[in-house]
Design a protein around this motif. Sequence first.
Motif, PDB file in Angstrom:
ATOM      1  N   MET A  33     -41.707 -47.580  33.530  1.00  0.00           N
ATOM      2  CA  MET A  33     -41.975 -46.227  34.166  1.00  0.00           C
ATOM      3  C   MET A  33     -40.770 -45.959  34.851  1.00  0.00           C
ATOM      4  O   MET A  33     -40.659 -44.711  35.223  1.00  0.00           O
ATOM      5  N   VAL A  34     -39.701 -47.006  35.252  1.00  0.00           N
ATOM      6  CA  VAL A  34     -38.582 -46.818  35.992  1.00  0.00           C
ATOM      7  C   VAL A  34     -37.493 -47.776  35.389  1.00  0.00           C
ATOM      8  O   VAL A  34     -37.911 -48.732  34.802  1.00  0.00           O
ATOM      9  N   GLU A  35     -36.394 -47.281  35.163  1.00  0.00           N
ATOM     10  CA  GLU A  35     -35.383 -48.275  34.735  1.00  0.00           C
ATOM     11  C   GLU A  35     -35.064 -49.464  35.853  1.00  0.00           C
ATOM     12  O   GLU A  35     -34.802 -50.418  35.330  1.00  0.00           O
ATOM     13  N   ALA A  36     -34.660 -49.077  36.861  1.00  0.00           N
ATOM     14  CA  ALA A  36     -34.217 -50.012  37.829  1.00  0.00           C
ATOM     15  C   ALA A  36     -33.110 -50.645  37.599  1.00  0.00           C
ATOM     16  O   ALA A  36     -32.846 -51.901  37.352  1.00  0.00           O
ATOM     17  N   THR A  37     -32.155 -50.094  37.132  1.00  0.00           N
ATOM     18  CA  THR A  37     -30.858 -50.377  36.710  1.00  0.00           C
ATOM     19  C   THR A  37     -30.149 -51.193  37.524  1.00  0.00           C
ATOM     20  O   THR A  37     -29.433 -52.370  37.052  1.00  0.00           O
ATOM     21  N   CYS A  38     -29.987 -51.256  38.904  1.00  0.00           N
ATOM     22  CA  CYS A  38     -29.545 -52.166  39.789  1.00  0.00           C
ATOM     23  C   CYS A  38     -30.256 -53.265  40.284  1.00  0.00           C
ATOM     24  O   CYS A  38     -29.735 -54.257  40.996  1.00  0.00           O
ATOM     25  N   GLY A  39     -31.491 -53.733  39.654  1.00  0.00           N
ATOM     26  CA  GLY A  39     -32.274 -54.792  39.854  1.00  0.00           C
ATOM     27  C   GLY A  39     -32.713 -54.783  41.282  1.00  0.00           C
ATOM     28  O   GLY A  39     -32.999 -55.903  41.800  1.00  0.00           O
ATOM     29  N   GLY A  40     -32.765 -53.828  42.051  1.00  0.00           N
ATOM     30  CA  GLY A  40     -33.216 -53.727  43.504  1.00  0.00           C
ATOM     31  C   GLY A  40     -32.365 -53.809  44.658  1.00  0.00           C
ATOM     32  O   GLY A  40     -32.651 -54.256  45.622  1.00  0.00           O
ATOM     33  N   ALA A  41     -31.084 -53.300  44.343  1.00  0.00           N
ATOM     34  CA  ALA A  41     -29.980 -53.420  45.287  1.00  0.00           C
ATOM     35  C   ALA A  41     -29.954 -52.043  45.912  1.00  0.00           C
ATOM     36  O   ALA A  41     -29.140 -51.750  46.878  1.00  0.00           O
ATOM     37  N   ALA A  42     -30.842 -51.040  45.667  1.00  0.00           N
ATOM     38  CA  ALA A  42     -30.952 -49.771  46.267  1.00  0.00           C
ATOM     39  C   ALA A  42     -29.608 -49.109  46.113  1.00  0.00           C
ATOM     40  O   ALA A  42     -28.998 -48.358  46.724  1.00  0.00           O
ATOM     41  N   SER A  43     -29.088 -49.417  44.757  1.00  0.00           N
ATOM     42  CA  SER A  43     -27.654 -48.638  44.661  1.00  0.00           C
ATOM     43  C   SER A  43     -27.501 -47.758  43.447  1.00  0.00           C
ATOM     44  O   SER A  43     -26.390 -47.536  42.994  1.00  0.00           O
ATOM     45  N   CYS A  44     -28.756 -47.569  42.913  1.00  0.00           N
ATOM     46  CA  CYS A  44     -28.705 -46.876  41.549  1.00  0.00           C
ATOM     47  C   CYS A  44     -29.647 -45.400  41.495  1.00  0.00           C
ATOM     48  O   CYS A  44     -29.378 -44.503  40.812  1.00  0.00           O
ATOM     49  N   GLY A  45     -30.776 -45.614  42.400  1.00  0.00           N
ATOM     50  CA  GLY A  45     -31.683 -44.627  42.384  1.00  0.00           C
ATOM     51  C   GLY A  45     -32.535 -44.510  41.439  1.00  0.00           C
ATOM     52  O   GLY A  45     -33.497 -43.353  41.167  1.00  0.00           O
ATOM     53  N   THR A  46     -32.624 -45.327  40.282  1.00  0.00           N
ATOM     54  CA  THR A  46     -33.601 -45.205  38.949  1.00  0.00           C
ATOM     55  C   THR A  46     -35.018 -45.675  39.500  1.00  0.00           C
ATOM     56  O   THR A  46     -35.671 -45.475  38.346  1.00  0.00           O
ATOM     57  N   CYS A  47     -35.326 -45.950  40.404  1.00  0.00           N
ATOM     58  CA  CYS A  47     -36.566 -46.364  40.846  1.00  0.00           C
ATOM     59  C   CYS A  47     -37.251 -45.515  41.927  1.00  0.00           C
ATOM     60  O   CYS A  47     -38.044 -45.926  42.657  1.00  0.00           O
ATOM     61  N   HIS A  48     -36.675 -44.225  41.868  1.00  0.00           N
ATOM     62  CA  HIS A  48     -37.173 -43.292  42.758  1.00  0.00           C
ATOM     63  C   HIS A  48     -38.408 -42.843  42.481  1.00  0.00           C
ATOM     64  O   HIS A  48     -38.792 -42.448  41.503  1.00  0.00           O
ATOM     65  N   ILE A  49     -39.327 -42.801  43.586  1.00  0.00           N
ATOM     66  CA  ILE A  49     -40.570 -42.204  43.907  1.00  0.00           C
ATOM     67  C   ILE A  49     -40.862 -41.533  44.845  1.00  0.00           C
ATOM     68  O   ILE A  49     -40.281 -41.237  45.723  1.00  0.00           O
ATOM     69  N   TYR A  50     -42.209 -40.697  44.505  1.00  0.00           N
ATOM     70  CA  TYR A  50     -42.620 -39.954  45.626  1.00  0.00           C
ATOM     71  C   TYR A  50     -43.833 -40.610  46.099  1.00  0.00           C
ATOM     72  O   TYR A  50     -44.933 -40.756  45.311  1.00  0.00           O
ATOM     73  N   VAL A  51     -44.030 -41.442  47.343  1.00  0.00           N
ATOM     74  CA  VAL A  51     -45.195 -41.789  48.074  1.00  0.00           C
ATOM     75  C   VAL A  51     -46.408 -40.766  48.516  1.00  0.00           C
ATOM     76  O   VAL A  51     -45.818 -39.808  48.960  1.00  0.00           O
ATOM     77  N   HIS A  52     -47.617 -41.004  47.939  1.00  0.00           N
ATOM     78  CA  HIS A  52     -48.400 -39.793  48.525  1.00  0.00           C
ATOM     79  C   HIS A  52     -48.709 -39.862  49.830  1.00  0.00           C
ATOM     80  O   HIS A  52     -48.444 -40.908  50.520  1.00  0.00           O
ATOM     81  N   ASP A  53     -49.025 -38.644  50.430  1.00  0.00           N
ATOM     82  CA  ASP A  53     -48.983 -38.662  51.820  1.00  0.00           C
ATOM     83  C   ASP A  53     -49.932 -39.697  52.560  1.00  0.00           C
ATOM     84  O   ASP A  53     -49.462 -40.146  53.393  1.00  0.00           O
ATOM     85  N   ASP A  54     -50.970 -39.959  52.292  1.00  0.00           N
ATOM     86  CA  ASP A  54     -51.863 -40.925  52.612  1.00  0.00           C
ATOM     87  C   ASP A  54     -51.214 -42.402  52.763  1.00  0.00           C
ATOM     88  O   ASP A  54     -51.731 -43.149  53.911  1.00  0.00           O
TER      89      ASP A  54
END
Length: 106
Positions: A33-54
């Motif tokens: 569902m996401v690419e996660a190109t950087c493997g979790g280093a917060a340096s690519c943005g390919t795991c960008h999501i929108y968390v529901h309000d609640d």
Amino acid sequence: MPQIKVIDQNGEAHELSASTGSTLMEPLRDADMVEATCGGAASCGTCHIYVHDDWRGKTGGRTEDEGYMLEALEELVEINDASRLACQINLTDDHDGLALEIAPQI
């Protein structure tokens, strides 16, 4: 083991099992569902999501690196208060039922 409710980019609903102690990025990546190109280093943005309000208050605040990465994405995709990088959310049993939407990918 938290169950995560996900709306994919096609508007289809999914429910994923996640391991406590993993990042939210991992089950999303494993489900393609996401690419996660950087493997979790917060340096690519390919795991960008929108968390529901609640759930926003239950996922913690943005890290400094996450904030910088989201700022860098603003010209490419919609960034709003629900925007998070899935790699920066560490899952606990309290996240059972977490609901989110996959953001448009860059």
